[in-house]
Scaffold this motif. Structure first.
Motif, PDB file in Angstrom:
ATOM      1  N   ASP A 154       0.812  -1.216   0.000  1.00  0.00           N
ATOM      2  CA  ASP A 154       0.000   0.000   0.000  1.00  0.00           C
ATOM      3  C   ASP A 154       0.846   1.268   0.000  1.00  0.00           C
ATOM      4  N   LYS A 155       2.150   1.130  -0.163  1.00  0.00           N
ATOM      5  CA  LYS A 155       3.045   2.274  -0.232  1.00  0.00           C
ATOM      6  C   LYS A 155       3.727   2.254  -1.600  1.00  0.00           C
ATOM      7  N   TRP A 156       3.443   3.255  -2.409  1.00  0.00           N
ATOM      8  CA  TRP A 156       3.950   3.270  -3.771  1.00  0.00           C
ATOM      9  C   TRP A 156       5.054   4.306  -3.918  1.00  0.00           C
ATOM     10  N   PHE A 157       6.118   3.908  -4.613  1.00  0.00           N
ATOM     11  CA  PHE A 157       7.227   4.794  -4.929  1.00  0.00           C
ATOM     12  C   PHE A 157       7.202   5.055  -6.429  1.00  0.00           C
ATOM     13  N   LEU A 158       7.153   6.315  -6.817  1.00  0.00           N
ATOM     14  CA  LEU A 158       7.063   6.692  -8.228  1.00  0.00           C
ATOM     15  C   LEU A 158       8.288   7.507  -8.631  1.00  0.00           C
ATOM     16  N   GLU A 159       8.754   7.244  -9.849  1.00  0.00           N
ATOM     17  CA  GLU A 159       9.950   7.928 -10.331  1.00  0.00           C
ATOM     18  C   GLU A 159       9.931   7.947 -11.849  1.00  0.00           C
ATOM     19  N   GLU A 160      10.492   8.992 -12.428  1.00  0.00           N
ATOM     20  CA  GLU A 160      10.610   9.055 -13.882  1.00  0.00           C
ATOM     21  C   GLU A 160      12.066   9.330 -14.234  1.00  0.00           C
ATOM     22  N   VAL A 161      12.570   8.668 -15.269  1.00  0.00           N
ATOM     23  CA  VAL A 161      13.925   8.899 -15.752  1.00  0.00           C
ATOM     24  C   VAL A 161      13.858   9.158 -17.255  1.00  0.00           C
ATOM     25  N   PHE A 162      14.840   9.889 -17.751  1.00  0.00           N
ATOM     26  CA  PHE A 162      14.830  10.209 -19.171  1.00  0.00           C
ATOM     27  C   PHE A 162      15.326   9.021 -19.986  1.00  0.00           C
ATOM     28  N   VAL A 163      14.778   8.881 -21.162  1.00  0.00           N
ATOM     29  CA  VAL A 163      15.194   7.865 -22.135  1.00  0.00           C
ATOM     30  C   VAL A 163      15.311   8.571 -23.482  1.00  0.00           C
ATOM     31  N   ARG A 164      16.470   8.503 -24.091  1.00  0.00           N
ATOM     32  CA  ARG A 164      16.663   9.160 -25.385  1.00  0.00           C
ATOM     33  C   ARG A 164      16.391   8.154 -26.498  1.00  0.00           C
ATOM     34  N   TYR A 201      10.453  10.015 -21.384  1.00  0.00           N
ATOM     35  CA  TYR A 201      10.548   9.731 -19.955  1.00  0.00           C
ATOM     36  C   TYR A 201       9.911   8.380 -19.658  1.00  0.00           C
ATOM     37  N   LEU A 202      10.645   7.582 -18.894  1.00  0.00           N
ATOM     38  CA  LEU A 202      10.139   6.293 -18.439  1.00  0.00           C
ATOM     39  C   LEU A 202       9.621   6.463 -17.015  1.00  0.00           C
ATOM     40  N   TRP A 203       8.309   6.355 -16.844  1.00  0.00           N
ATOM     41  CA  TRP A 203       7.670   6.451 -15.539  1.00  0.00           C
ATOM     42  C   TRP A 203       7.556   5.043 -14.960  1.00  0.00           C
ATOM     43  N   ARG A 204       7.862   4.899 -13.680  1.00  0.00           N
ATOM     44  CA  ARG A 204       7.842   3.593 -13.039  1.00  0.00           C
ATOM     45  C   ARG A 204       7.285   3.730 -11.626  1.00  0.00           C
ATOM     46  N   ALA A 205       6.558   2.712 -11.201  1.00  0.00           N
ATOM     47  CA  ALA A 205       6.052   2.654  -9.826  1.00  0.00           C
ATOM     48  C   ALA A 205       6.381   1.291  -9.232  1.00  0.00           C
ATOM     49  N   VAL A 206       6.865   1.286  -8.002  1.00  0.00           N
ATOM     50  CA  VAL A 206       7.117   0.049  -7.259  1.00  0.00           C
ATOM     51  C   VAL A 206       6.479   0.184  -5.884  1.00  0.00           C
ATOM     52  N   ASP A 207       6.228  -0.949  -5.223  1.00  0.00           N
ATOM     53  CA  ASP A 207       5.713  -0.885  -3.859  1.00  0.00           C
ATOM     54  C   ASP A 207       6.861  -0.995  -2.861  1.00  0.00           C
ATOM     55  N   GLN A 208       6.524  -1.045  -1.566  1.00  0.00           N
ATOM     56  CA  GLN A 208       7.568  -1.042  -0.533  1.00  0.00           C
ATOM     57  C   GLN A 208       8.379  -2.335  -0.511  1.00  0.00           C
ATOM     58  N   TYR A 209       7.913  -3.361  -1.213  1.00  0.00           N
ATOM     59  CA  TYR A 209       8.632  -4.627  -1.276  1.00  0.00           C
ATOM     60  C   TYR A 209       9.494  -4.745  -2.538  1.00  0.00           C
ATOM     61  N   ASN A 255      14.767   6.146  -3.276  1.00  0.00           N
ATOM     62  CA  ASN A 255      15.846   5.300  -3.796  1.00  0.00           C
ATOM     63  C   ASN A 255      15.357   3.944  -4.275  1.00  0.00           C
ATOM     64  N   ARG A 256      14.313   3.428  -3.635  1.00  0.00           N
ATOM     65  CA  ARG A 256      13.796   2.106  -4.019  1.00  0.00           C
ATOM     66  C   ARG A 256      13.382   2.081  -5.482  1.00  0.00           C
ATOM     67  N   CYS A 257      12.724   3.131  -5.927  1.00  0.00           N
ATOM     68  CA  CYS A 257      12.290   3.184  -7.325  1.00  0.00           C
ATOM     69  C   CYS A 257      13.462   3.470  -8.252  1.00  0.00           C
ATOM     70  N   GLU A 258      14.398   4.294  -7.813  1.00  0.00           N
ATOM     71  CA  GLU A 258      15.572   4.580  -8.630  1.00  0.00           C
ATOM     72  C   GLU A 258      16.376   3.315  -8.896  1.00  0.00           C
TER      73      GLU A 258
END
Length: 236
Positions: A75-85, A92-100, A164-167
């Protein structure tokens, strides 16, 4: 995979070989030619182009089947976007992961504005069908704007250091991007990463936190889930 029909019918190679090729390609940082070489060492003569076709045809089905069979994410989501050329243009690549560390979803977009953040939030909610307790993002203002409209009751934590978890979860995609000498188009990137992320993540078992016996048991469960999702046992 569906039990009502045989998706492997009509293929010259057995289902076990197709399964093994797709598993090797997405579970490890291997090129199509390297998978071809590994199979050749085991007496299976198949071209890398055929392996590409297997990955396109079966990989996404395997990934979707794994996602349907996984336990409910955290129930805890980590969201991050990184550039992709891609072909010289920034995406931009958007990604979401949970606490696990479970990958929840990925989305390749050309922008990282509020509209793009809303699109990613809606894709997440549509796929998971529940609302998180907390979301953790960096300080990109687009997240806060999208969150206020789509998830107004959810706690939002913004920090450069909490995410950092999502990174870390982006690293396998980065390795594959370099190995493939970049993606050919935004559609190609989305298609590949939507397949690669669930399969690769399924076998990332956080070994450093497990004893040897716990790791072997967890690994066996991962292989059993893979067998159920694909309908084919792994080649020994």
């Amino acid at each position: 995979m569906s039990t009502t029909s045989n998706p492997y019918r009509g293929f010259r190679f057995p289902a076990e070989i197709i399964n093994q090729a797709v598993w090797l390609y997405h579970c490890f940082s291997l090129s199509l030619r390297e998978v071809e070489l590994i199979l050749a060492a085991r007496g299976v003569v198949v071209s890398y182009e055929t392996i590409r076709e297997w990955s396109l045809r079966f990989g996404r089905a395997y990934a979707n089947s794994l996602k349907r069979r996984r336990p409910r994410p955290g129930d805890k989501w980590f969201l991050e976007e990184v550039f992709v050329r891609i072909r010289g243009k920034l995406h931009y690549l958007w990604r979401a992961v949970d606490q696990y560390g479970n990958v929840l979803d990925v989305l390749v977009q050309g922008r990282r504005n509020t509209k793009a953040a809303k699109r990613f939030f809606r894709k997440l909610l549509r796929g998971l069908c529940y609302v998180p307790r907390v979301i953790v993002t960096d300080k990109l203002a687009s997240y806060a704007a999208a969150k206020r409209e789509i998830l107004p009751s959810v706690e939002h934590r913004q920090s450069r250091y909490l995410n950092n978890r999502c990174e870390v979860s982006h690293q396998p995609a980065r390795r594959r991007e370099r190995h493939m000498r970049r993606f050919k188009s935004a559609g190609h990137a989305q298609q590949f990463l939507a397949t690669h992320s669930p399969i690769h993540n399924h076998f990332q078992l956080r070994r450093h936190r497990l004893s040897a016996s716990e790791y072997r048991a967890t690994r066996d469960r991962a292989f059993n889930s893979w067998r159920d999702a694909t309908g084919v046992p792994l080649v020994g």
